[in-house]
Every structure is written in structure tokens, then in C-alpha cells.
Design a protein around this motif. Structure first.
Motif, mmCIF file in Angstrom:
data_model
loop_
_atom_site.group_PDB
_atom_site.id
_atom_site.type_symbol
_atom_site.label_atom_id
_atom_site.label_comp_id
_atom_site.label_asym_id
_atom_site.label_seq_id
_atom_site.Cartn_x
_atom_site.Cartn_y
_atom_site.Cartn_z
ATOM 1 N N THR A 357 0.824 -1.218 0.000
ATOM 2 C CA THR A 357 0.000 0.000 0.000
ATOM 3 C C THR A 357 0.852 1.260 0.000
ATOM 4 O O THR A 357 0.575 2.236 -0.727
ATOM 5 N N ASP A 358 1.909 1.294 0.801
ATOM 6 C CA ASP A 358 2.760 2.486 0.866
ATOM 7 C C ASP A 358 3.465 2.741 -0.468
ATOM 8 O O ASP A 358 3.565 3.890 -0.922
ATOM 9 N N GLU A 359 3.931 1.669 -1.112
ATOM 10 C CA GLU A 359 4.605 1.825 -2.398
ATOM 11 C C GLU A 359 3.641 2.302 -3.475
ATOM 12 O O GLU A 359 4.000 3.136 -4.323
ATOM 13 N N MET A 360 2.404 1.780 -3.454
ATOM 14 C CA MET A 360 1.407 2.237 -4.432
ATOM 15 C C MET A 360 1.040 3.700 -4.194
ATOM 16 O O MET A 360 0.852 4.471 -5.159
ATOM 17 N N ARG A 361 0.974 4.121 -2.924
ATOM 18 C CA ARG A 361 0.673 5.528 -2.617
ATOM 19 C C ARG A 361 1.795 6.429 -3.141
ATOM 20 O O ARG A 361 1.539 7.497 -3.721
ATOM 21 N N LYS A 362 3.032 5.989 -2.955
ATOM 22 C CA LYS A 362 4.168 6.763 -3.450
ATOM 23 C C LYS A 362 4.155 6.844 -4.972
ATOM 24 O O LYS A 362 4.452 7.894 -5.559
ATOM 25 N N LEU A 363 3.769 5.739 -5.638
ATOM 26 C CA LEU A 363 3.693 5.720 -7.102
ATOM 27 C C LEU A 363 2.644 6.693 -7.606
ATOM 28 O O LEU A 363 2.873 7.442 -8.565
ATOM 29 N N VAL A 364 1.482 6.723 -6.946
ATOM 30 C CA VAL A 364 0.408 7.636 -7.339
ATOM 31 C C VAL A 364 0.849 9.089 -7.182
ATOM 32 O O VAL A 364 0.585 9.952 -8.048
ATOM 33 N N LEU A 365 1.547 9.393 -6.087
ATOM 34 C CA LEU A 365 2.025 10.765 -5.867
ATOM 35 C C LEU A 365 3.039 11.168 -6.926
ATOM 36 O O LEU A 365 3.017 12.301 -7.421
ATOM 37 N N ASN A 366 3.913 10.241 -7.296
ATOM 38 C CA ASN A 366 4.906 10.550 -8.340
ATOM 39 C C ASN A 366 4.230 10.802 -9.686
ATOM 40 O O ASN A 366 4.627 11.706 -10.433
ATOM 41 N N ILE A 367 3.206 9.990 -10.013
ATOM 42 C CA ILE A 367 2.482 10.192 -11.274
ATOM 43 C C ILE A 367 1.750 11.526 -11.265
ATOM 44 O O ILE A 367 1.759 12.278 -12.259
ATOM 45 N N ALA A 368 1.121 11.868 -10.125
ATOM 46 C CA ALA A 368 0.405 13.140 -10.010
ATOM 47 C C ALA A 368 1.366 14.316 -10.131
ATOM 48 O O ALA A 368 1.067 15.323 -10.798
ATOM 49 N N ARG A 369 2.559 14.194 -9.500
ATOM 50 C CA ARG A 369 3.558 15.273 -9.573
ATOM 51 C C ARG A 369 4.025 15.451 -11.039
ATOM 52 O O ARG A 369 4.197 16.584 -11.504
ATOM 53 N N TYR A 370 4.201 14.334 -11.746
ATOM 54 C CA TYR A 370 4.637 14.398 -13.150
ATOM 55 C C TYR A 370 3.590 15.083 -14.015
ATOM 56 O O TYR A 370 3.906 15.905 -14.870
ATOM 57 N N MET A 371 2.295 14.769 -13.776
ATOM 58 C CA MET A 371 1.222 15.353 -14.586
ATOM 59 C C MET A 371 1.072 16.847 -14.307
ATOM 60 O O MET A 371 0.778 17.631 -15.226
ATOM 61 N N ILE A 372 1.295 17.242 -13.054
ATOM 62 C CA ILE A 372 1.157 18.668 -12.718
ATOM 63 C C ILE A 372 2.301 19.476 -13.335
ATOM 64 O O ILE A 372 2.096 20.579 -13.867
ATOM 65 N N GLU A 373 3.485 18.898 -13.268
ATOM 66 C CA GLU A 373 4.648 19.615 -13.800
ATOM 67 C C GLU A 373 4.616 19.676 -15.311
ATOM 68 O O GLU A 373 5.059 20.611 -15.947
#
Length: 373
Positions: A357-373
Motif C-alpha cells: 500500500t505504501d509503495e502504491m501511494r508513493k507511485l500515485v504521488l509521483n504520477i500526479a507530480r509528473y502530470m502537474i509539472e
């Protein structure tokens, strides 16, 4: 008696006997034609009803999945019920056989096993899909061995073998059909129509002009029927593709990609070439699924797997030729029709099964950060 009169009497008797034989042959042909007509009429009614049900079911994706699931459940029950002889009731084999089928469902479809993974991950117990299915299968083997009894060993192993035969010849093709439905309802319906067309017109052609036996195992199969079924399958198959391109019926997620492809030199839609391959398989290879089912029935001295479909027998009797067709369609589409790339669903399954769960949460945050940038 005068020899002349004796010869005349003898010739008269021979003519009468010959006339009686001819009349008997005519009567036999007459009644045979009546039986063929009745069988054909029953098959026509049953086929029309099944096509009507299929047309209604195809309006909703969930209904299609449920329809195939119900059909394969009936077929599995028909096969594993052979040679039961109270064996399941005495040694709890009824639950064991369906347990093996359920494990095979988990193995053939990761989406069905997803709740198990989520539960195990909540307990911080990482496990792969293959290991989970293997472990469950081994538990079934242990239970089977613990319930072996003297005097009925042959019956127990026969039932065990029949169950695994049903898994490979019914359950596995059913999951291949599930994958075809996921690609598009047309890729589920088109192979079904090809096999049904070939089966119906091979039967009609064989009854009308069939003379040369195709295989010793099935005297009703003729070479003329095989050729006649192929000709009508080509006509119906190409016409179905034309209607698909003309009216875009039973549109699917991947259809836009598939239909856009053309052969560069002749500008012919590539889907026609794919249809030729499917037509050839439905005409010359898929019927061997029916012959395999016929051999299986002959082994146990059965005419049909069941009797609740007039003129057709049971569900297994109707889908026997569809089994090989479903498997071939699934792997042909993966190899030659669609591009080999990881789908979103496959990527999601990989993430769920490989990360906590923690790794999937980190993956989602990284994808969201990439889309925002």
C-alpha cells in the motif's frame, strides 16, 4: 409341375419380392427423411431461440460475461456428472471437484483473484499469483489423497481425470472467450457465428449430398458436408465483416485501431485477412472439437451430454466446436491483431500484485507530480 409354368411362377415371385424390397426401401427412405426433417426443424427452433437470447445479452457487457459464465457452468456440470455413481455423495467429491474448478478460475483470471491479494496485502503477506494458485491446488490434491478408499479407487481416479479434462477443455476456453469479450463484443460474436454457420450447413449438406465418410469415429460426418460448410462459412463470414465495416455494429474499445489498418498495396481492410484465417480455422479445425466430444461420449456410451435442448442435447453438445475456436481467437488476436503492449488493466494488476500500500501511494504521488509539472 410343368417346367414352363414353374419358371413363370418363379419369375412372378421374384418380381413380387423385388417390388416388396423396393417398397420397403422407399418407406425406409421416407421415414428417414421425416426424421431428418424433424431433427433439422428442432435444431432450427433451438438455434433461433439461442440467437435471440444472444442478441439480447449482447446489449450489455456484464450480461455477456454472465451469459458465458452460466453456459460454462452448465457444461462443466454435465461433464463432471459422468460416471458419478454416488461417488460424490459418499466421499464429498462434489465439493472437491468444484474446488478444483474454482482454483482453475483463479489461475486463468487474475481479476477474480484480486480480492485475495488485497486481503493478503492487508496482512503484509506478499504472495505471487502463481504461488497462490499452486498452493490452493496442492491442498486439493492432499484432500483427494486423504479420501481415497479401497474398492473405489478406479472410480475416484476416473472422476478426478474427468474433472481435469473438463477444466482444460471447457473452463480454459471459457476464460479465453472472456478475454475476447474484453477486446470487443464483435470478437466474441464473430467466431460464434462462424462455427454455428459451419455446423448447420455442414449438417444440411451432408444429409443432402453426403456420400464419402470423413472419419471412422463419426459416420455422420462427410467430406461433402465439410466442403459445403466451408463454402457457406466463407459467405457468411465475409458478409459479416462487410456489415461490421458498413454499420460498425457491436463496437468495441479496440475496434478503431483494428479497423483503421489496411493492406497498403490493395487498400483492403486488414480485418478481411484476419477473417479469412478465422474462417479457415472454423471450417477445418474447430470441427475437431466436436469430434473430440463425440469420442468422449462414445467412451462412456452416451448419445448426448444432456437432453434439455431439443435436437441439440446439452450445452456441451452445442459448444464443443466453439472450444477450440475460442482458444484460437484469443491467441490469434493477441499475436496478430492488436499491438503487443501492456494495457492499463494489466499494468494495474502488476502494480497491485507487486507493491504494498505504501509503495502504491508513493507511485500515485509521483504520477500526479509528473502530470502537474
Amino acid at each position: 409341375m410343368n417346367p414352363v409354368k414353374a419358371n413363370v411362377l418363379k419369375r412372378t415371385l421374384l418380381r413380387q419380392v423385388k417390388a416388396i424390397k423396393n417398397k420397403s426401401a422407399d418407406m425406409a427412405d421416407f421415414f428417414q427423411n421425416i426424421m431428418v426433417s424433424r431433427t433439422l426443424l428442432k435444431r432450427t427452433y433451438a438455434t433461433a431461440i439461442m440467437l435471440a437470447v444472444l442478441h439480447v445479452v449482447l446489449k450489455d457487457n456484464v450480461a455477456v460475461y454472465l451469459f458465458v459464465f452460466v453456459l460454462k457452468s452448465f457444461a462443466l456440470n454435465e461433464v463432471i456428472a459422468i460416471k458419478e455413481e454416488n461417488l460424490r455423495k459418499r466421499y464429498r467429491f462434489k465439493y472437491l471437484l468444484w474446488y478444483f474448478i474454482t482454483v482453475s478460475d483463479l489461475f486463468f483470471s487474475k481479476s477474480i483473484a484480486r480480492p485475495f491479494y488485497l486481503f493478503l496485502q492487508s496482512l503484509d503477506f506478499p504472495v505471487t499469483h502463481a504461488f497462490l494458485c499452486f498452493s490452493l491446488y496442492i491442498l486439493g490434491i492432499v484432500y483427494f489423497i486423504l479420501n481415497l478408499r479401497r474398492g473405489v479407487l478406479r472410480k475416484q481416479f476416473l472422476q478426478f481425470s474427468i474433472t481435469h479434462f473438463a477444466i482444460m477443455m471447457i473452463n480454459f476456453p471459457a476464460h479465453c472467450v472472456f478475454r475476447n469479450i474484453k477486446i470487443g463484443k464483435f470478437w466474441f460474436l464473430y467466431p460464434v457465428v462462424l462455427v454455428a454457420t459451419n455446423d448447420i450447413f455442414a449438417y444440411i449438406t451432408g444429409k443432402l449430398i453426403g456420400r464419402t465418410q470423413l472419419i471412422k469415429l463419426s459416420p455422420n460426418k462427410t467430406r461433402e458436408g465439410l466442403i459445403g460448410g466451408f463454402i457457406f462459412t466463407v459467405i457468411v463470414g465475409l458478409l459479416s465483416i462487410y456489415l461490421k465495416l458498413r454499420f460498425n455494429v457491436y463496437d468495441g474499445v479496440y475496434d478503431a485501431t483494428i479497423l483503421a489498418k489496411t493492406v497498403t498495396k490493395f487498400k483492403i481492410p486488414t480485418i478481411y485477412l484476419h477473417s479469412v484465417v478465422l474462417i479457415l480455422f472454423a471450417s477445418f479445425v474447430a470441427p475437431f472439437g466436436g469430434l473430440l466430444a463425440s469420442a468422449f461420449k462414445r467412451l462412456f456410451k452416451m448419445k448426448d451430454f444432456a437432453t434439455y435442448l431439443p435436437g441439440h442435447g446439452g450445452i456441451t453438445d452445442r459448444i464443443d466446436c466453439q472450444l477450440l475456436m475460442g482458444i484460437f481467437t484469443r491467441y490469434y488476436i493477441s499475436a496478430f491483431v492488436l499491438k503487443r503492449k501492456t494495457t492499463v488493466d494489466q499494468l494495474t494488476d502488476t502494480i497491485i500484485y507487486s507493491y504494498n500500500t505504501d509503495e502504491m501511494r508513493k507511485l500515485v504521488l509521483n504520477i500526479a507530480r509528473y502530470m502537474i509539472e
